[in-house]
Design an enzyme around this catalytic site. Structure first.
Site, short mmCIF file in Angstrom:
data_model
loop_
_atom_site.label_atom_id
_atom_site.label_comp_id
_atom_site.label_asym_id
_atom_site.label_seq_id
_atom_site.Cartn_x
_atom_site.Cartn_y
_atom_site.Cartn_z
N ASN A 109 0.84 -1.19 0.00
CA ASN A 109 0.00 0.00 0.00
C ASN A 109 0.88 1.24 0.00
OD1 ASN A 109 -2.49 1.67 0.52
ND2 ASN A 109 -1.30 2.17 2.35
N GLU A 110 0.95 1.90 -1.10
CA GLU A 110 1.70 3.15 -1.28
C GLU A 110 3.00 3.16 -0.47
OE1 GLU A 110 -1.19 6.33 -0.06
OE2 GLU A 110 -0.04 6.45 1.80
O1 AHR Z 1 -7.19 7.07 2.84
C1 AHR Z 1 -6.48 7.48 3.95
C2 AHR Z 1 -5.01 7.14 3.87
O2 AHR Z 1 -4.42 7.81 2.82
C3 AHR Z 1 -4.70 5.70 3.60
O3 AHR Z 1 -4.68 4.93 4.73
C4 AHR Z 1 -3.34 5.76 3.00
O4 AHR Z 1 -3.11 4.68 2.12
C5 AHR Z 1 -3.29 7.10 2.34
O5 AHR Z 1 -2.17 7.80 2.67
#
Ligand code: AHR
Length: 654
Positions: free
Chosen positions: A382-383
């Site tokens: 995730n990112e």
């Molecule tokens: O959507 C909120 C947050 O934004 C998520 O947890 C993260 O992946 C992003 O930085």
């Protein structure tokens, strides 16, 4: 006879082909049929205290100071001893229901008073006020349960009630212990009156000793009446969007705050008393009561494809709050732990899709779902910050999944921004590894969405496809929603390279919000959808799988105007979306001549309002779409209202 059979078969064939697909018009571009879906993360009390219908807060006495400095196993509970009763209470850990759920309460009842006439009741016990009060509705049933272990040689009688803040009983029941081992006891409470801020009161009525844990209360009416289910009204809001997929469980919740906080799916299945609870990266507690089984089941219930996202074996780069010093907090699982971790990823696929004869498929069957869940997508990462540690682990995991499960579509990750170092490196790794879909995230100004509508028109169609997994413009006013609508027409136009897209975050509980801009706000009994929600819904329920250009004409120099035309090959319907981000009415023209015969009655839905308009808890319906039936011709003019999205759905007669 053979003729009859052939006719029947032919009839059946015609029936199937006529009822399942219509022929799309010529000249359309095939686009993704999974384009618009949902991003669900347990942020803003979206799961515990939100979508997950459990009413008891800290039901298993696992709250602790790593989550909030002031929290402890007895947080949100109150010791009570009405009627001049007395006893002792302790939090213990020596013989728990399950090692994953170590804390429980021991009640030592020395004296149950008989002075109830002074206080209304008597006994020694506990009170829980839920997540800011429990909503009780007259006539509704509530399923109470607890685990108890009798520590005396005789049964202990417990009364259970829901009470209003004045102590008036709204629903009552009782249970009596019958075992010296941990055992589950249940009672159904039927409410005789309503209250929004009720408490759950449990009182031992017998002098003696017992241990208790996992004290739970669910409304009987959960979404689809599922046990351990979801709050019906909130879940319905999501179901109403008809999302093509749901991504879960996050967000940053996936990779966690340090290695010990990564979301490990295996800890979230099986009986709830055996699930491993943990600190939520957003500063509260996750019971994992809404776990992988419940996510998959919800997807199935509403016809959405599940898109689980698993950690890429690294933690959030902001672990420990290091976002303040440039996101240097990423930690990586030691390489000698990777074989087990990779197995855990592969196990998920077997759990979701394997036969009941496989060891993980058998666990799914034991939970009540013998049939496979038909998992198609798995997200990895995730990112994450794209470090050499990330790359090494992502490569190992994705290669193992590809090798063992070539049928699974892997979704890679490309950092937290729409451009920059992580974005470029993430895409490069994905392209080098032939990852079919890559997850992009960006939160930015509405003007950015307006100015960047041609972003994906320039994407290389020979590389991986895009999953725009998290995006939103900063705000929940009409200008934000309409800027997103304009951008979504561009997602449709580029639906040959954008496979999926989901707004984020989805849910936010009033007064418990860590992320300001969200799609749906709620408290315990009210839901406040944002204008952005209606935009998402209008696109989501009106998806098509063929895109047509040059159907709608407008002033091409005005980038505050946007439009798209898709056709849904299942129904044959033509769907027009017309967006005006200007603060004045603008003309557009529609020409449907390329399509065959059309119905002259079309369904038109309009969302319009001033740029600053929004919905609030005081006025949840300030901005809502209006729908009507309109007469149309093959070619017609349309005046797009100021700051608006219009969807026109036209039936074809082919
Ligand atoms: O959507 C909120 C947050 O934004 C998520 O947890 C993260 O992946 C992003 O930085």
């Amino acid at each position: 006879m053979n003729n009859v059979k052939s006719i029947l078969i032919l009839g059946l064939f015609l029936f199937v082909s006529v009822t399942t697909t219509a022929q799309p018009a010529k000249g359309g571009k095939k686009i993704s049929s999974d384009l618009f879906g949902l991003f669900f993360e347990d942020i803003n009390y979206s799961a515990d205290g939100g979508l997950y219908a459990e009413q008891v807060q800290n039901r298993s006495f696992e709250y602790n100071p790593t989550e909030r400095r002031e929290w402890h196993p007895f947080s949100y509970w109150e010791y009570i001893s009405p009627g001049f009763s007395y006893g002792r209470i302790s939090v213990e850990t020596s013989t728990p229901v399950h090692s994953n759920n170590p804390h429980y309460i021991v009640l030592d009842i020395e004296h149950v008073g008989n002075e109830a006439k002074f206080t209304g009741e008597s006994g020694v016990g506990l009170k829980n006020s839920g997540f800011d009060g429990i909503v009780v509705k007259a006539g509704e049933k509530y399923n109470f349960s607890l685990f108890a272990k009798q520590l005396s040689d005789f049964p202990i009688e417990l009364s259970v009630s829901l009470q209003n803040p004045k102590g008036i009983v709204l629903a009552a029941g009782s249970v009596s212990t019958s075992s010296k081992d941990w055992q589950k006891y249940t009672a159904t409470l039927i409410a005789t009156a309503s209250n929004d801020t009720a408490t759950l009161v449990i009182l031992a009525k017998t002098n003696g000793k017992l241990a208790i844990d996992m004290i739970s209360l669910f409304p009987e009416k959960t979404f689809n009446n599922r046990p351990n289910g979801l709050r019906a009204d909130l879940a319905q809001m999501l179901a109403d969007m008809k999302p093509r997929f749901i991504r879960f469980p996050g967000g940053c919740l996936v990779h966690g705050d340090g290695l010990g906080n990564m979301y490990r799916w295996e800890n979230t299945i099986g009986p709830i008393e055996q699930r491993k609870e943990q600190r939520n990266i957003w500063g509260y507690h996750q019971t994992a009561g809404l776990g992988y089984f419940e996510y998959f089941q919800f997807c199935e219930d509403i016809g959405a494809k599940p898109l689980p996202v698993l950690p890429a074996a690294v933690s959030c780069q902001n672990s420990g709050g290091t976002w303040q010093i440039g996101g240097t907090g990423q930690r990586a699982l030691p390489l000698d732990e990777m074989p087990d971790y990779i197995q855990e990823v592969l196990d998920l696929i077997e759990w979701a899709n394997g036969p009941v004869t496989s060891s993980w498929g058998a666990k799914r069957a034991a939970a009540g779902h013998p049939f496979p869940f038909n998992l198609q997508y798995v997200g990895i990462g995730n990112e994450d910050k794209i470090t050499p540690e990330f790359e090494e682990r992502f490569t190992m995991i994705s290669k193992a999944v590809k090798e063992k499960h070539p049928e699974i579509t892997i979704v890679g990750t490309a950092g937290p921004f729409h451009s920059g170092e992580d974005f470029d490196k993430g895409w490069k790794i994905a392209n080098d590894l032939n990852i079919p879909v890559v997850d992009e995230h960006y939160y930015t100004d509405p003007k950015w969405f307006i100015s960047n509508q041609y972003r994906y028109d320039k994407y290389d169609r020979t590389k991986g496809e895009v999953y725009l997994g998290e995006y939103a413009s900063w705000g929940n006013k009409m200008r934000n929603a309409i800027s997103e609508a304009a951008y979504m027409t561009a997602l449709e136009r580029n639906g040959d390279v954008v496979r999926m897209a989901s707004y984020a975050p989805l849910l936010a509980k009033k007064n418990y919000t860590q992320w300001k801009t969200d799609l749906i706000f709620f408290d315990n009994d009210t839901i406040c959808p944002t204008p952005n929600y209606f935009v998402q819904k209008m696109f989501s329920v009106n998806q098509g799988d063929y895109y047509f250009d040059k159907v709608i004409t407008k002033d091409e120099k005005d980038n505050a105007l946007a439009s798209s035309c898709v056709q849904d090959s299942k129904t044959g319907d033509i769907i027009l979306k017309l967006v005006n981000y200007n603060e004045t009415v603008k003309p557009m023209k529609v020409n449907l001549n390329r399509f065959g015969e059309i119905a002259t009655d079309a369904q038109q839905t309009v969302l319009a309002g001033s740029a600053d308009a929004e919905n609030t808890f005081a006025n949840t319906k300030n901005i809502v779409p209006t729908s009507s039936s309109v007469k149309i011709k093959k070619s017609f003019d349309y005046s797009a209202p100021a700051m608006s999205l219009t969807v026109i759905r036209v039936k074809t007669k082919n």
